[in-house]
Design an enzyme around this catalytic site. Structure first.
Site, short mmCIF file in Angstrom:
data_model
loop_
_atom_site.label_atom_id
_atom_site.label_comp_id
_atom_site.label_asym_id
_atom_site.label_seq_id
_atom_site.Cartn_x
_atom_site.Cartn_y
_atom_site.Cartn_z
N TRP A 237 -3.07 -2.69 -1.52
CA TRP A 237 -2.72 -4.09 -1.83
C TRP A 237 -3.51 -4.91 -0.83
O TRP A 237 -3.21 -4.89 0.37
CB TRP A 237 -1.21 -4.29 -1.67
CG TRP A 237 -0.72 -5.61 -2.17
CD1 TRP A 237 -0.32 -5.91 -3.45
CD2 TRP A 237 -0.54 -6.81 -1.41
NE1 TRP A 237 0.07 -7.22 -3.52
CE2 TRP A 237 -0.05 -7.79 -2.29
CE3 TRP A 237 -0.75 -7.16 -0.08
CZ2 TRP A 237 0.24 -9.09 -1.88
CZ3 TRP A 237 -0.48 -8.46 0.33
CH2 TRP A 237 0.02 -9.40 -0.58
N CYS B 80 0.82 -1.21 0.00
CA CYS B 80 0.00 0.00 0.00
C CYS B 80 0.86 1.26 0.00
O CYS B 80 1.91 1.29 0.63
CB CYS B 80 -0.90 0.03 1.22
SG CYS B 80 -1.90 -1.43 1.41
N ARG C 92 5.10 0.02 -6.17
CA ARG C 92 5.09 -0.81 -4.96
C ARG C 92 4.16 -2.01 -5.10
O ARG C 92 4.29 -2.97 -4.36
CB ARG C 92 4.62 0.04 -3.76
CG ARG C 92 5.56 1.13 -3.38
CD ARG C 92 4.89 2.09 -2.43
NE ARG C 92 4.61 1.48 -1.14
CZ ARG C 92 5.40 1.59 -0.08
NH1 ARG C 92 6.51 2.26 -0.15
NH2 ARG C 92 5.07 1.02 1.05
N LYS D 69 6.43 -4.45 -4.56
CA LYS D 69 7.86 -4.15 -4.57
C LYS D 69 8.41 -4.16 -3.16
O LYS D 69 9.52 -4.62 -2.92
CB LYS D 69 8.08 -2.78 -5.21
CG LYS D 69 9.52 -2.33 -5.27
CD LYS D 69 10.21 -2.93 -6.45
CE LYS D 69 11.67 -2.54 -6.57
NZ LYS D 69 12.41 -3.63 -7.22
N LYS E 277 12.82 -14.81 -11.21
CA LYS E 277 12.51 -13.79 -12.21
C LYS E 277 11.45 -14.31 -13.18
O LYS E 277 10.50 -13.62 -13.51
CB LYS E 277 13.77 -13.40 -13.02
CG LYS E 277 14.83 -12.63 -12.31
CD LYS E 277 14.48 -11.19 -12.00
CE LYS E 277 13.71 -11.01 -10.76
NZ LYS E 277 14.36 -10.95 -9.48
N ASN F 120 -1.72 1.67 6.07
CA ASN F 120 -0.83 0.59 5.63
C ASN F 120 -0.59 -0.32 6.82
O ASN F 120 -0.36 0.18 7.92
CB ASN F 120 0.55 1.12 5.20
CG ASN F 120 0.50 1.82 3.88
OD1 ASN F 120 -0.54 1.89 3.25
ND2 ASN F 120 1.63 2.35 3.46
N GLY F 121 -0.58 -1.61 6.59
CA GLY F 121 -0.29 -2.54 7.67
C GLY F 121 -1.50 -3.40 7.96
O GLY F 121 -2.43 -3.50 7.15
N GLU G 22 8.00 -14.71 -11.42
CA GLU G 22 7.38 -13.44 -11.01
C GLU G 22 6.71 -12.71 -12.16
O GLU G 22 5.69 -12.06 -11.99
CB GLU G 22 8.44 -12.49 -10.42
CG GLU G 22 8.90 -12.83 -9.03
CD GLU G 22 9.96 -11.85 -8.54
OE1 GLU G 22 9.86 -11.41 -7.39
OE2 GLU G 22 10.91 -11.53 -9.30
N HIS H 230 18.16 -36.47 -6.99
CA HIS H 230 17.44 -36.76 -5.75
C HIS H 230 15.99 -36.34 -5.85
O HIS H 230 15.40 -35.93 -4.85
CB HIS H 230 18.15 -36.07 -4.58
CG HIS H 230 19.59 -36.47 -4.46
ND1 HIS H 230 19.98 -37.75 -4.16
CD2 HIS H 230 20.73 -35.76 -4.65
CE1 HIS H 230 21.30 -37.81 -4.15
NE2 HIS H 230 21.78 -36.61 -4.46
N GLU I 58 17.58 -17.50 -8.47
CA GLU I 58 17.19 -16.14 -8.83
C GLU I 58 16.57 -16.11 -10.23
O GLU I 58 15.57 -15.42 -10.47
CB GLU I 58 18.41 -15.22 -8.74
CG GLU I 58 18.22 -13.80 -9.24
CD GLU I 58 17.09 -13.03 -8.53
OE1 GLU I 58 16.58 -13.49 -7.52
OE2 GLU I 58 16.71 -11.97 -9.06
C1 G6P Z 1 9.27 -8.55 -2.67
C2 G6P Z 1 9.60 -8.22 -4.09
C3 G6P Z 1 10.88 -8.95 -4.49
C4 G6P Z 1 12.00 -8.59 -3.52
C5 G6P Z 1 11.62 -8.88 -2.08
C6 G6P Z 1 12.62 -8.31 -1.09
O1 G6P Z 1 8.91 -9.88 -2.56
O2 G6P Z 1 8.56 -8.59 -4.96
O3 G6P Z 1 11.25 -8.55 -5.80
O4 G6P Z 1 13.14 -9.29 -3.86
O5 G6P Z 1 10.37 -8.27 -1.78
O6 G6P Z 1 12.63 -6.92 -1.21
P1 G6P Z 1 13.78 -5.99 -0.66
O7 G6P Z 1 13.29 -4.60 -0.90
O8 G6P Z 1 13.92 -6.31 0.81
O9 G6P Z 1 15.03 -6.31 -1.39
#
Ligand code: G6P
Length: 592
Positions: free
Chosen positions: A71, A2, A28, A587, A474, A97-98, A477, A493, A470
């Site tokens: 959100w 949010c 965000r 984000k 990507k 927010n929260g 996501e 395994h 990673e």
């Molecule tokens: C969220 C985002 C990810 C990010 C993670 C950690 O899940 O969608 O892309 O890697 O948070 O975020 P930070 O700001 O702590 O790196």
């Protein structure tokens, strides 16, 4: 998650000002939005489901207002659940927010006292609670402040609230956990959940600490301690960082722009990051136990750090996912070093974990991209990544920036920082070459072959194992294809049971001690009909497709991170999605 934006001052274009502020917070992640302004003594509210897009606001001119990007947590994604929420009288418009953890009890009590709820949110209880606290009080700012403090003290959980009170023409905001920042403009005062939303208006910012409350009016802003009620002097920071991102600068998406910014970011770290990397190295050398932690992409970078410190500096550092580390912190003490990695510096799982670690006496270093963020302010030794604003929800340049710092720090710990600097520079050159030569087009063609697949597997060993994780993250996501990264050694395994004819498997095959074994794994997948995509300097008969990437020694991890980013981007476009705003993701994850 949010976003909050508010303004009070001399300007009467508040609706547009707030809408533009919300646009700055779009990155965000959110699913609905709303704005409230004061007009002729009443609160006018506009709310929408979906993205802001090209929307304009129909609200009339006003000099005070606030807005929110939601959100969803409590209650579905509906217009009624979008913020702002009004109290029964319509005097207050509130955004939040929260998570109000005790909202059910509060709502029950408020209903019993006759309050009528229009939404399913935890947020709405706060508006009604404040309405109750204001009952019988004078219609003054002072009464509003006291009532908001009393209200805020009753909320359990980590929350930030902001209220527009039409009776006193005041904005009042308080926080505990979720971030809030005040911006001191020439013609008014701003409020936002994120400093980057304010920088086009002012660089003079005051970050609220937990349990602080701010009162904003056309004649200024005041800060108070929520617990004691004491007035505080707001500390004003002049933000010098390069936070203006210059928009899309001709790119179609932030994701592509940020992928392409990586060579510049890496060169800057090689040039300007040596002292910070040395500081981190000295902390690691001094500590009795170093723990690298993060969430999501930052966790994958942290895991890479474990491999880099081991192979470059023969130094053991531990890795943990931040949300899990909280359950194994019992052994931390004054000699422990926790290094928290976070792009935003606001990830709740990271913040909670490091706060607990600090209580056990651990020293806190942070690799963080946002100056002034909660983690930045909390850390004993904050190290700024300097990757510039990352607006795409997916982390790209902040990932390779973290890898570069960890690699430099590992070389610094080994007393060979110059060698690390040269490697990071070479990595930057190789990434630039890759993005500009036919290999980038080759990755786009690969995406054509892969975008209809349901499953995709990625394998790597050693430092390439976190890269496999990673790369899978990507792809998941942004393209919503099921992608999983594995340690090459784990293939037999279990994972190999999933390989069928034409199952794509991306293999990280750098020219290091893992190469031979990972190629064996690739052969085993191929023998079961899998389609092998090899990333690395050397071609091999096991590869159905080979993306050649220069060998840059230990910095190959940085180089090899980039082709999967580009692949994920193209997969997303081919599947018809927006790479900058993936569904359900935020984000910066500020609630648990
Ligand atoms: C969220 C985002 C990810 C990010 C993670 C950690 O899940 O969608 O892309 O890697 O948070 O975020 P930070 O700001 O702590 O790196």
């Amino acid at each position: 998650m949010c976003g909050i934006f508010g303004y009070v001052g001399q300007r009467d274009d508040t609706p547009t000002l707030v809408l533009e502020g919300l646009r700055r917070l779009e990155y965000r992640g959110y699913d609905s939005w709303g704005i409230a302004v004061k007009r002729n003594g009443t609160a006018l509210v506009e709310k929408h489901v979906g993205k802001i897009g090209q929307a304009s606001t129909s609200l009339p001119a006003s000099t005070i207002g606030l807005g929110h990007t939601r959100w969803a947590t409590h209650g579905g994604i509906t217009t009624l659940n979008a913020h702002p929420h009004l109290d029964c009288s319509g005097r207050l418009a509130l955004i939040h927010n929260g998570i109000v953890e005790n909202f059910a009890e509060l709502r029950q009590a408020l209903r019993a006292r006759g309050h009528v709820f229009r939404s399913e949110t935890d947020t709405e209880v706060v508006a009604h609670l404040l309405e109750d606290e204001l009952r019988g009080a004078a219609g003054t700012r002072e009464a509003l402040r006291l009532a908001t403090m009393a209200t805020f003290r009753q909320l359990e959980g980590l929350n930030a609230i902001a209220v527009l009170d039409v009776q006193t023409s005041t904005l009042v905001a308080a926080k505990n956990g979720s971030p809030l920042v005040l911006g001191w403009g020439d013609d008014g005062v701003f409020l936002a959940s994120d400093a980057s939303a304010l920088l086009e208006h002012t660089r003079r910012l005051s970050f609220l600490a937990d349990d602080q409350l701010a009162l904003l009016a056309s004649d200024g802003a005041w800060l108070y301690d929520v617990r004691s009620g004491e007035e505080l002097r707001p500390a004003i920071r002049e933000i010098a960082w390069e936070q203006q991102d210059g928009g899309l600068a001709g790119y179609q998406h932030y994701m592509l722009k940020e992928i392409r910014e990586q060579p510049r970011v890496l060169r800057r770290i090689a040039r300007e990051g040596q002292a910070q990397a040395q500081t981190l190295a000295d902390l690691v050398l001094d500590a009795h136990g170093t723990y690298l932690i993060g969430c999501g992409t930052a966790a994958n970078a942290a895991l890479s750090g474990k491999y880099l410190f081991s192979r470059i500096a023969a130094r053991q550092v531990s890795f943990a996912t931040a949300s899990e580390f909280a359950y194994t912190e019992h052994y931390l003490n004054e000699r422990s070093l926790v290094v928290a990695l976070s792009q935003s510096g606001e990830t709740i799982d990271v913040l909670e974990t490091v706060r607990a670690a600090r209580e056990r006496g651990a020293y806190l270093a942070a690799l963080v991209n946002v100056e002034g963020s909660s983690l930045y302010r909390l850390a004993d030794c904050p190290i700024l990544l300097g990757a510039g604003p990352e607006r795409c929800v997916l982390a790209t340049k902040s990932f390779t920036a973290k890898l570069a710092y960890l690699l430099l720090a590992a070389y610094a710990a080994a007393g060979r920082i110059e060698q690390g600097v040269r490697l990071v520079e070479r990595a930057a050159d190789e990434i630039e070459a890759f993005l500009d030569d036919p290999r980038a087009a080759q990755v786009a063609e690969l995406a054509q072959r892969l975008y209809r697949k349901e499953h995709l597997y990625l394998i790597g060993r050693g430092p390439s194992y976190p890269l496999a994780l990673e790369a899978a993250l990507k792809i998941k996501e942004v393209s919503y294809i099921h992608a999983e990264g594995f340690a090459g050694g784990e293939l037999k395994h279990g994972v190999i049971a999933l390989i069928e004819a034409d199952t794509p498997c991306i293999v990280f095959a750098p020219r290091d001690e893992t190469q031979r074994a990972i190629i064996s794994g690739a052969m085993e997948v191929k023998a079961r009909g899998g389609c092998i995509i090899g990333l690395g300097p050397d071609a091999h008969e096991a590869f159905d497709h080979h993306v050649p990437l220069a060998d840059v020694g230990d910095a190959s991890v940085i180089v090899n991170a980039v082709p999967p980013q580009l692949l994920a981007y193209h997969l997303c476009l081919l599947r018809g999605y927006d790479p900058d705003k993936p569904r359900n993701l935020a984000k910066s994850v500020t609630v648990k």
